[in-house]
Scaffold this motif. Structure first.
Motif, PDB file in Angstrom:
ATOM      1  N   GLN A  25       0.842  -1.211   0.000  1.00 33.43           N
ATOM      2  CA  GLN A  25       0.000   0.000   0.000  1.00 33.43           C
ATOM      3  C   GLN A  25       0.875   1.259   0.000  1.00 33.43           C
ATOM      4  OE1 GLN A  25      -2.654  -0.299   3.361  1.00 33.43           O
ATOM      5  NE2 GLN A  25      -3.591  -2.175   2.589  1.00 33.43           N
ATOM      6  N   LEU A  26       1.919   1.245   0.828  1.00 35.54           N
ATOM      7  CA  LEU A  26       2.814   2.409   0.882  1.00 35.54           C
ATOM      8  C   LEU A  26       3.627   2.532  -0.403  1.00 35.54           C
ATOM      9  CD1 LEU A  26       4.019   2.190   4.601  1.00 35.54           C
ATOM     10  CD2 LEU A  26       2.662   4.027   3.597  1.00 35.54           C
ATOM     11  N   ASP A  27       4.078   1.389  -0.924  1.00 34.51           N
ATOM     12  CA  ASP A  27       4.849   1.399  -2.165  1.00 34.51           C
ATOM     13  C   ASP A  27       3.973   1.811  -3.351  1.00 34.51           C
ATOM     14  OD1 ASP A  27       7.246   1.138  -3.428  1.00 34.51           O
ATOM     15  OD2 ASP A  27       6.989  -0.986  -3.907  1.00 34.51           O
ATOM     16  N   GLY A  28       2.663   1.685  -3.156  1.00 31.55           N
ATOM     17  CA  GLY A  28       1.719   2.124  -4.192  1.00 31.55           C
ATOM     18  C   GLY A  28       1.898   3.598  -4.519  1.00 31.55           C
ATOM     19  N   LEU A  29       2.468   4.352  -3.589  1.00 25.90           N
ATOM     20  CA  LEU A  29       2.714   5.783  -3.845  1.00 25.90           C
ATOM     21  C   LEU A  29       3.734   5.962  -4.968  1.00 25.90           C
ATOM     22  CD1 LEU A  29       2.677   7.062  -0.166  1.00 25.90           C
ATOM     23  CD2 LEU A  29       1.014   7.617  -1.944  1.00 25.90           C
ATOM     24  N   ASN A  30       4.626   4.985  -5.137  1.00 17.08           N
ATOM     25  CA  ASN A  30       5.560   5.045  -6.271  1.00 17.08           C
ATOM     26  C   ASN A  30       4.827   4.786  -7.587  1.00 17.08           C
ATOM     27  OD1 ASN A  30       7.927   5.633  -4.834  1.00 17.08           O
ATOM     28  ND2 ASN A  30       8.096   3.506  -4.183  1.00 17.08           N
ATOM     29  N   ALA A  31       3.840   3.883  -7.517  1.00 20.47           N
ATOM     30  CA  ALA A  31       3.015   3.636  -8.712  1.00 20.47           C
ATOM     31  C   ALA A  31       2.247   4.912  -9.068  1.00 20.47           C
ATOM     32  CB  ALA A  31       2.057   2.482  -8.455  1.00 20.47           C
ATOM     33  N   VAL A  32       1.819   5.635  -8.035  1.00 22.81           N
ATOM     34  CA  VAL A  32       1.106   6.899  -8.260  1.00 22.81           C
ATOM     35  C   VAL A  32       2.045   7.917  -8.924  1.00 22.81           C
ATOM     36  CG1 VAL A  32       0.085   8.899  -7.075  1.00 22.81           C
ATOM     37  CG2 VAL A  32      -0.621   6.597  -6.453  1.00 22.81           C
ATOM     38  N   ARG A  33       3.288   7.966  -8.464  1.00 21.75           N
ATOM     39  CA  ARG A  33       4.267   8.886  -9.079  1.00 21.75           C
ATOM     40  C   ARG A  33       4.479   8.538 -10.553  1.00 21.75           C
ATOM     41  NH1 ARG A  33       7.112  12.717  -6.321  1.00 21.75           N
ATOM     42  NH2 ARG A  33       6.984  12.556  -4.062  1.00 21.75           N
ATOM     43  N   ASP A  34       4.615   7.230 -10.836  1.00 21.29           N
ATOM     44  CA  ASP A  34       4.764   6.784 -12.235  1.00 21.29           C
ATOM     45  C   ASP A  34       3.567   7.233 -13.056  1.00 21.29           C
ATOM     46  OD1 ASP A  34       7.169   5.578 -11.882  1.00 21.29           O
ATOM     47  OD2 ASP A  34       6.405   3.509 -11.795  1.00 21.29           O
ATOM     48  N   MET A  35       2.386   7.086 -12.447  1.00 21.71           N
ATOM     49  CA  MET A  35       1.157   7.445 -13.146  1.00 21.71           C
ATOM     50  C   MET A  35       1.130   8.955 -13.456  1.00 21.71           C
ATOM     51  SD  MET A  35      -2.647   7.097 -11.710  1.00 21.71           S
ATOM     52  CE  MET A  35      -2.378   8.546 -10.721  1.00 21.71           C
ATOM     53  N   GLU A  36       1.530   9.743 -12.467  1.00 20.69           N
ATOM     54  CA  GLU A  36       1.537  11.201 -12.670  1.00 20.69           C
ATOM     55  C   GLU A  36       2.545  11.588 -13.763  1.00 20.69           C
ATOM     56  OE1 GLU A  36       0.143  13.055  -8.399  1.00 20.69           O
ATOM     57  OE2 GLU A  36       2.259  12.602  -8.626  1.00 20.69           O
ATOM     58  N   LYS A  37       3.704  10.921 -13.733  1.00 20.89           N
ATOM     59  CA  LYS A  37       4.745  11.217 -14.718  1.00 20.89           C
ATOM     60  C   LYS A  37       4.266  10.807 -16.122  1.00 20.89           C
ATOM     61  CE  LYS A  37       9.656  10.363 -15.456  1.00 20.89           C
ATOM     62  NZ  LYS A  37      10.766   9.467 -15.145  1.00 20.89           N
ATOM     63  N   ALA A  38       3.657   9.614 -16.196  1.00 21.37           N
ATOM     64  CA  ALA A  38       3.164   9.113 -17.489  1.00 21.37           C
ATOM     65  C   ALA A  38       2.070  10.033 -18.035  1.00 21.37           C
ATOM     66  CB  ALA A  38       2.637   7.695 -17.329  1.00 21.37           C
ATOM     67  N   THR A  39       1.190  10.491 -17.164  1.00 21.66           N
ATOM     68  CA  THR A  39       0.093  11.367 -17.601  1.00 21.66           C
ATOM     69  C   THR A  39       0.645  12.698 -18.116  1.00 21.66           C
ATOM     70  OG1 THR A  39      -1.325  10.353 -15.951  1.00 21.66           O
ATOM     71  CG2 THR A  39      -2.096  12.423 -16.871  1.00 21.66           C
ATOM     72  N   GLN A  40       1.639  13.230 -17.400  1.00 19.35           N
ATOM     73  CA  GLN A  40       2.244  14.498 -17.819  1.00 19.35           C
ATOM     74  C   GLN A  40       2.925  14.351 -19.188  1.00 19.35           C
ATOM     75  OE1 GLN A  40       5.133  16.088 -15.048  1.00 19.35           O
ATOM     76  NE2 GLN A  40       5.589  17.801 -16.413  1.00 19.35           N
ATOM     77  N   LEU A  41       3.668  13.240 -19.336  1.00 20.95           N
ATOM     78  CA  LEU A  41       4.350  12.973 -20.617  1.00 20.95           C
ATOM     79  C   LEU A  41       3.336  12.828 -21.743  1.00 20.95           C
ATOM     80  CD1 LEU A  41       7.194  10.306 -20.189  1.00 20.95           C
ATOM     81  CD2 LEU A  41       7.321  12.453 -21.437  1.00 20.95           C
ATOM     82  N   ALA A  42       2.250  12.106 -21.464  1.00 21.42           N
ATOM     83  CA  ALA A  42       1.227  11.860 -22.485  1.00 21.42           C
ATOM     84  C   ALA A  42       0.538  13.166 -22.885  1.00 21.42           C
ATOM     85  CB  ALA A  42       0.208  10.851 -21.964  1.00 21.42           C
ATOM     86  N   ASP A  43       0.306  14.032 -21.900  1.00 25.43           N
ATOM     87  CA  ASP A  43      -0.322  15.331 -22.206  1.00 25.43           C
ATOM     88  C   ASP A  43       0.592  16.179 -23.095  1.00 25.43           C
ATOM     89  OD1 ASP A  43      -2.553  14.654 -20.797  1.00 25.43           O
ATOM     90  OD2 ASP A  43      -2.003  15.728 -18.969  1.00 25.43           O
ATOM     91  N   GLU A  44       1.896  16.142 -22.779  1.00 31.97           N
ATOM     92  CA  GLU A  44       2.872  16.873 -23.606  1.00 31.97           C
ATOM     93  C   GLU A  44       2.906  16.285 -25.018  1.00 31.97           C
ATOM     94  OE1 GLU A  44       5.875  17.710 -19.846  1.00 31.97           O
ATOM     95  OE2 GLU A  44       6.666  16.721 -21.626  1.00 31.97           O
ATOM     96  N   ALA A  45       2.871  14.946 -25.084  1.00 32.56           N
ATOM     97  CA  ALA A  45       2.914  14.260 -26.383  1.00 32.56           C
ATOM     98  C   ALA A  45       1.690  14.610 -27.223  1.00 32.56           C
ATOM     99  CB  ALA A  45       2.994  12.752 -26.166  1.00 32.56           C
TER     100      ALA A  45
END
Lengths: 202, 218
Positions: free
Chosen positions: B76-96
């Motif tokens: 559950q705590l490590d899930g916060l890293n998955a959330v960071r990946d998700m935020e990074k991926a979303t930002q990259l996708a929006d730029e793309a």
């Protein structure tokens, strides 16, 4: 006499294989340990000995409606700089709620309007109400405190069952906090004491 | 040496609440102090008001083991890293999407290959490049991922509606961007508007009927 003869003999040369063995043994041992550390857990997860890693457990897209609903909890209380993601849990019919209290995005605390209310209780009661009425199927609530640079300062997680016990007044605030799980290692790492942690772990 | 380490740990525990100052008001301060004390008592770090440095060591080791063995709370705590990946991926996708950049979109998708929202953006960018086969493949992948995420239950109709709304909005954005982009041909813009009209119609129909053949049990 025979001893004397023996001592006059030139020392027997050891082959290069022996020296290579001396060098290779520790190198191979280190490689084995490193492999066990890095590949052991994923392998154990794959074999079903350990559970799945978080990256796999939370691999699906967040539920947009549920995320929006829980974000509203904070908006309605005037708390800024908060994002909520509700992610499906792989292999389970439930979801995890991740609340990001982000100072780099304008988070200024749980009670920016200085209402003097028990804001934590109000938030958890609202999350509980939404979970029940909107069938959000939450399994846990995980909170991430991020600093002005967006780095995680500390984090904690609580099972939804525990959240609801507190929201319903079945346990005290102290009882609630006693049963949450704080990310101790992450918090200590934030302080930049990796070396000390390594010492502890040894 | 050991005593020095223990003293250091003790100092760190006492200094821990200082961390919470950043971005927090007095309410957070008080709350986190209570939270940390209650948690420390329960976990053997504090006993009768006295700090137990040994408890920190034990707890840190326990947490590390829990992390390695993927115990529930550690995940559950490590899930916060998955959330960071998700935020990074979303930002990259929006730029793309803004740049109509397929390579950047591929990087975003590789961060979260099972996230259907990224597939929707990927499809829109391919459509803007006139590659309808790739666009359709991304739409199909998005549909598959949505159904896959419903394997263990969930409201299929509601989730499908969310997906179609996302598809409609993403295609609308892509069409507007493509119209302004000199590299986009009229045909590509037309295709994007056609995709948008279809998605919009499907979303409206589902909103009214609340039924769809997409959902197996519907």
């Amino acid at each position: 006499m025979s001893n004397q003869i023996q001592s006059n003999q030139p020392p027997k040369k050891r082959g290069w294989c022996f020296c290579a063995g001396c060098l290779l043994t520790p190198v191979i041992s280190i490689l084995c340990l490193a492999s066990a550390y890095f590949f052991g857990p994923p392998l154990a997860s794959w074999l079903g000995i350990f559970g799945d890693e978080a990256k796999e457990v939370y691999q699906y897209a967040p539920n947009q409606a549920a995320s929006q609903s829980l974000t509203e909890t904070f908006n309605e209380l005037g708390i800024t700089g908060v994002r909520v993601y509700v992610l499906p849990i792989k292999g389970q019919p439930t979801r995890g709620a991740f609340i990001i209290l982000d100072a780099s995005a304008g988070y200024q605390g749980l009670d920016p309007l200085d209402t003097k209310d028990d804001m934590l209780l109000l938030i958890l009661q609202d999350i509980t109400r939404r979970n029940r009425h909107e069938n959000l199927r939450l399994a846990h609530v995980t909170v991430d405190y991020r600093d002005e640079f967006g780095e995680t300062a500390t984090a904690f997680t609580a099972d939804q069952e525990l959240v609801e016990e507190y929201a319903d007044g079945l346990i005290t605030q102290k009882g609630f906090f006693a049963q949450i799980e704080i990310d101790l290692i992450g918090t200590l790492q934030y302080l930049g004491i990796d070396g000390m942690l390594e010492e502890i772990q040894q | 040496m050991k005593t020095a380490t223990k003293k250091m740990i003790l100092l760190l525990i006492l200094a821990l609440p200082v961390l919470f100052l950043s971005g927090c008001d007095d309410v957070d301060w008080d709350l986190l102090e209570i939270a940390f004390e209650s948690w420390a008592e329960e976990n053997g770090l504090l006993e009768n008001g006295n700090w137990k440095p040994d408890g920190v060591v034990v707890k840190a080791v326990e947490d590390k083991v829990a992390e390695i063995t993927n115990e529930n709370t550690a995940v559950q705590l490590d899930g916060l890293n998955a959330v960071r990946d998700m935020e990074k991926a979303t930002q990259l996708a929006d730029e793309a999407l803004l740049d109509l950049d397929t390579a950047k979109m591929a990087s975003a998708v590789s961060l979260r290959p099972h996230d259907w929202t990224l597939q929707e953006k990927d499809a829109a960018v391919w459509a803007a490049h006139g590659n309808n086969a790739a666009a359709q493949a991304a739409f199909d992948r998005s549909d598959d991922l949505l159904l896959e995420s419903l394997t263990n239950g969930g409201d299929c109709v509601e989730l499908r509606y969310q997906q179609l709304k996302k598809r409609r909005d993403t295609l609308l954005d892509a069409a507007k961007i493509c119209q302004k982009d000199p590299n986009c041909s009229d045909t590509e813009v037309e295709w994007l508007w056609a995709y948008y009209t279809t998605a919009s119609g499907m979303a409206s129909d589902l909103f009214i009927s609340r039924t769809t053949v997409f959902c197996p049990d519907n």
